[in-house]
Motif scaffolding. Structure first.
Motif, PDB file in Angstrom:
ATOM      1  N   ALA A 227      45.177  28.722  48.924  1.00  0.00           N
ATOM      2  CA  ALA A 227      46.106  29.682  49.523  1.00  0.00           C
ATOM      3  C   ALA A 227      45.505  31.064  49.274  1.00  0.00           C
ATOM      4  CB  ALA A 227      47.489  29.568  48.902  1.00  0.00           C
ATOM      5  N   THR A 228      45.022  31.712  50.332  1.00  0.00           N
ATOM      6  CA  THR A 228      44.315  32.979  50.173  1.00  0.00           C
ATOM      7  C   THR A 228      45.296  34.095  49.788  1.00  0.00           C
ATOM      8  OG1 THR A 228      44.558  33.692  52.466  1.00  0.00           O
ATOM      9  CG2 THR A 228      42.715  32.216  51.949  1.00  0.00           C
ATOM     10  N   LYS A 229      44.755  35.299  49.531  1.00  0.00           N
ATOM     11  CA  LYS A 229      45.595  36.426  49.124  1.00  0.00           C
ATOM     12  C   LYS A 229      46.512  36.882  50.244  1.00  0.00           C
ATOM     13  CE  LYS A 229      42.035  39.884  50.200  1.00  0.00           C
ATOM     14  NZ  LYS A 229      41.223  40.986  49.632  1.00  0.00           N
ATOM     15  N   ASN A 230      46.215  36.483  51.501  1.00  0.00           N
ATOM     16  CA  ASN A 230      47.074  36.837  52.628  1.00  0.00           C
ATOM     17  C   ASN A 230      48.162  35.801  52.881  1.00  0.00           C
ATOM     18  OD1 ASN A 230      45.555  39.198  53.212  1.00  0.00           O
ATOM     19  ND2 ASN A 230      44.053  37.954  54.341  1.00  0.00           N
ATOM     20  N   ALA A 231      48.110  34.686  52.181  1.00  0.00           N
ATOM     21  CA  ALA A 231      49.092  33.622  52.388  1.00  0.00           C
ATOM     22  C   ALA A 231      50.450  34.059  51.856  1.00  0.00           C
ATOM     23  CB  ALA A 231      48.636  32.351  51.698  1.00  0.00           C
ATOM     24  N   THR A 232      51.472  33.831  52.660  1.00  0.00           N
ATOM     25  CA  THR A 232      52.822  34.247  52.275  1.00  0.00           C
ATOM     26  C   THR A 232      53.787  33.086  52.143  1.00  0.00           C
ATOM     27  OG1 THR A 232      53.380  34.641  54.606  1.00  0.00           O
ATOM     28  CG2 THR A 232      52.521  36.515  53.337  1.00  0.00           C
ATOM     29  N   ASN A 233      53.332  31.882  52.389  1.00  0.00           N
ATOM     30  CA  ASN A 233      54.212  30.724  52.285  1.00  0.00           C
ATOM     31  C   ASN A 233      54.647  30.528  50.838  1.00  0.00           C
ATOM     32  OD1 ASN A 233      54.793  27.706  51.897  1.00  0.00           O
ATOM     33  ND2 ASN A 233      54.724  27.921  54.118  1.00  0.00           N
ATOM     34  N   LYS A 234      55.959  30.370  50.627  1.00  0.00           N
ATOM     35  CA  LYS A 234      56.479  30.242  49.271  1.00  0.00           C
ATOM     36  C   LYS A 234      56.542  28.791  48.797  1.00  0.00           C
ATOM     37  CE  LYS A 234      57.027  34.622  48.786  1.00  0.00           C
ATOM     38  NZ  LYS A 234      56.131  35.385  47.878  1.00  0.00           N
ATOM     39  N   GLU A 235      56.203  27.866  49.680  1.00  0.00           N
ATOM     40  CA  GLU A 235      56.134  26.473  49.253  1.00  0.00           C
ATOM     41  C   GLU A 235      54.813  26.235  48.526  1.00  0.00           C
ATOM     42  OE1 GLU A 235      57.136  23.537  52.195  1.00  0.00           O
ATOM     43  OE2 GLU A 235      58.152  25.043  53.422  1.00  0.00           O
ATOM     44  N   GLN A 236      54.699  25.072  47.935  1.00  0.00           N
ATOM     45  CA  GLN A 236      53.477  24.735  47.203  1.00  0.00           C
ATOM     46  C   GLN A 236      52.293  24.675  48.148  1.00  0.00           C
ATOM     47  OE1 GLN A 236      52.974  20.689  45.577  1.00  0.00           O
ATOM     48  NE2 GLN A 236      52.656  21.656  43.584  1.00  0.00           N
ATOM     49  N   GLY A 237      51.158  25.188  47.683  1.00  0.00           N
ATOM     50  CA  GLY A 237      49.941  25.157  48.482  1.00  0.00           C
ATOM     51  C   GLY A 237      49.377  23.756  48.605  1.00  0.00           C
TER      52      GLY A 237
END
Length: 672
Positions: free
Chosen positions: A197-207
């Protein structure tokens, strides 16, 4: 949904395509409401290496496949891309144009990327070949599922630390997972398997998570398997299991290889789970880790099996280098053996607290070898506190330089050590250490059911100020029926300090052998709680509150006069001598005093010696036993022969019998 598959070469030229196929060759239908089979099936034989594309589209070849709902409702578009190559292995490499070949599933918009399912006997990715599924949009990324009946060999020819199998999210979409099922797994040279999950990823679920099910795993290079987050999204989970739940999992690590679940951002790191029904063997100078290098909390390590063996310098670690809290290490097993520098280690080199180590082992633990052991430490310059260690085996052996430590080399407080065991043995420079460089020493608590034994320069210490600085010594609490140490082998129990106060030592025991309290350390076996410039601590040794001499009667110092006891022994009582009691001496029973003496008819009864005045009062005559006098003393001679009577009795005789030799007519000529 009604989809179409198209195979394209590197120039976009169509090589093959399929829209619909008969039932059984496709995926079995994507919608149970559609009677007509609408899944495509494409089979193609490649004649040369290169880059190829598989396009998944609507049945008319235009755009993303549309969703279908018989009730007229919209639903998310998704699909699975299944690829099978049998019986030959999958082999991918660099093309002549220098572009890597591979299998990819991705989405850049709201739609979900498809899954990649590979089914084969052997899978080999070489010279830059890769498999990946990722999302750069709000749609979820696809999953990668690899099933190989014999072998998965990844990374041959990879020299640039490139991922060979990867899933990734770079936006709001959730990353897919990687699952590999095979009996034998090899990751070689500098190859990587990543779920990011990169630094731009905003998903709050588990990667994205990585699950590797293989009974033999060989990380044959400076390779890596990483489930990580670089931003706010949480990292996925790492799982290592035996193939098809087989009994044994063997993991070999090349120096520099690493398997890690980590966070370098604000998102929490993922957990790391290792499981096998019977035995886990981990060998080599690699590292299994959960790590936090950002503000997010590191994940935890869970190891579950019956027999756990780690050898040859492997490190199983949970660490933090920033403000994020370090992860914990949890071990559940029947036996644990660590040799040759193998370690379980939690550390902090920042302001975050180091994690704890909890070892639940039913039977026995053996730690053997220099630098081998369980450690919860803080590094120099850190301000975070050390973690604690809790252990509860039946039998615990620490030997040959191995140890347990909750050392604080920074300004944070040292952790605690708690051990519950049936027997605890420290041999040959073994150590249980809760020392600190300049802060408060940790606390050591030992609850031993049977015996604590210390041998060959072994130590239990909660000393503070090892850098000749401040900090009070930690406390040591020992509960053991027996504590035994060899007196002249410098085995010590210490809670000392340099500038601060010495710690307290409390010992509850039945008996201590070989250890003595002394104000300062000596070359013998000591118990000390001193401080060089501060106040010395207290040493309290408590034995059970039972006086071992209680209930004993002091014996008289004067001897008894035997004549006074016999004075009235035959007095008249109830009209009878001695009240009717009697004492009979039977004598020798006819046996001679020695072998030189003849057997005589000695009397069987001997008269009782009576007190004269008692006999007179009783008017009783003594019993007389007469003996037949004889002057015959037969001469004893050595036996010279014997005779046998007609009834078979053997009689020994003093004279030898005359024997007449008979002549045998058949004597040989030289017989005389």
């Amino acid at each position: 949904m009604n989809t179409k598959l198209t195979l394209l070469d590197s120039q976009g030229k169509e090589l093959a395509s399929n829209d619909d196929t008969f039932h059984g060759l496709g995926a079995g239908g994507s919608d149970t409401f559609i009677i007509l089979q609408q899944d495509p099936y494409l089979r193609y034989t490649f004649t040369q290496g290169g880059t190829y594309y598989i396009q998944v589209s609507n049945f008319d070849g235009q755009g993303v496949p549309s969703g279908y709902d018989p009730y007229g409702n919209n639903k998310e578009t998704s699909y699975d891309l299944q690829i099978s190559l049998e019986p030959n292995p999958i082999l991918a490499n660099i093309t002549n144009q220098g572009q890597p070949s591979g299998i990819f599933a991705y989405t850049t918009g709201a739609g979900k990327a498809g899954n990649i399912n590979l089914n084969t006997t052997d899978l080999k990715l070489e010279s830059g070949g890769s498999i990946s599924a990722f999302t750069n949009g709000s749609g979820n990324g696809g999953a990668i599922n690899i099933n190989a009946n014999n072998l998965v060999n990844l990374g041959v020819g990879v020299q640039n630390f490139a991922p060979v199998v990867s899933v990734e999210t770079n936006n709001a979409g959730k990353s897919g997972d990687i699952i590999i099922n095979t009996p034998n797994f090899i990751l070689s040279e500098t190859a990587r398997i990543t779920a990011t999950a990169t630094k731009n990823a905003t998903n709050k679920e588990q990667g994205g998570s990585i699950t590797l099910n293989a009974s033999k795993m060989d990380l044959a290079g400076t390779v890596g398997i990483f489930a990580e987050t670089q931003g706010a999204a949480p990292a996925g989970t790492l799982k290592l299991n035996s193939f098809n739940n087989q009994n044994i999992l063997d993991l070999t690590l090349f120096p520099g290889s690493i398997i890690s679940a980590s966070t370098s951002g604000s998102g929490n790191g993922g957990d790391f789970q290792i499981t096998a029904p019977e035995t886990i063997n981990i060998t080599g100078q690699g590292k299994l880790a959960v790590e936090s290098t950002g503000t997010g909390k590191a994940g935890n390590i869970f190891i579950t099996t019956k027999n756990l063996n780690i050898n040859d310098g492997v490190k199983i670690t949970a660490s933090t280098t920033n403000s994020g809290q370090g992860g914990n290490i949890n071990i559940n097993a029947n036996t644990l053996t660590a040799n040759n520098g193998a370690q379980f280690l939690t550390t902090t080199s920042g302001i975050g607290k180091a994690g704890n180590i909890t070892v639940n082992v039913k039977d026995n633990i053996t730690l053997d070898g220099t630098n081998t052991g369980l450690f919860a430490n803080t590094e120099k310059g850190s301000t975070g506190d050390s973690g604690s260690i809790t252990i509860d085996p039946q039998t615990f052996m620490i030997k040959n330089g191995a140890g347990i430590g909750v050392n604080s080399q920074g300004s944070g407080q040292g952790g605690n050590i708690s051990i519950e065991a049936g027997t605890l043995t420290l041999d040959n420079n073994a150590v249980i250490n809760a020392a600190t460089a300049s802060s408060q020493g940790g606390e050591i608590t030992l609850q031993i059911q049977d015996l604590l034994f210390m041998n060959h320069n072994s130590n239990i210490t909660a000393t503070a100020g090892t850098d000749q600085a401040g900090g009070n010594g930690g406390n040591i609490n020992i509960y053991a029926p027996f504590i035994v140490a060899v007196p002249y082998e410098n085995n010590d129990i210490t809670a000392n300090a340099y500038q601060g106060n010495g710690g307290n030592i409390k010992i509850n025991t039945n008996q201590i052998f070989g250890l003595q309290y002394r104000p300062q350390l000596t070359n013998e076996s000591d118990i000390t709680a001193s401080s060089q410039f501060g106040v010395s601590g207290d040493v309290v040794i408590t034995t059970p509150g039972v006086d071992p001499t209680s209930g004993l009667i002091n014996l008289p110092t004067s001897l008894v006069n035997i004549e006074s006891l016999n004075k009235d022994v035959c007095a008249i009582k109830d009209g009878k001598v001695a009240g009717g009691s009697s004492f009979i001496i039977t004598g020798k029973g006819g046996l001679p005093a020695d072998t030189e003496e003849s057997i005589t008819n000695s009397p069987a009864l001997v008269e009782w010696e009576n007190n004269s005045d008692v006999v007179a009062q009783a008017n009783i005559s003594p019993v007389k036993v007469s003996q037949k006098a004889t002057n015959y003393h037969p001469q004893i001679q050595q036996v010279q022969g014997w005779i046998i009577t007609p009834d078979g009795k053997v009689i020994l005789t003093a004279d030898s019998q005359k024997i007449t030799l008979q002549t045998d007519k058949n004597n040989l000529p030289d017989c005389k």
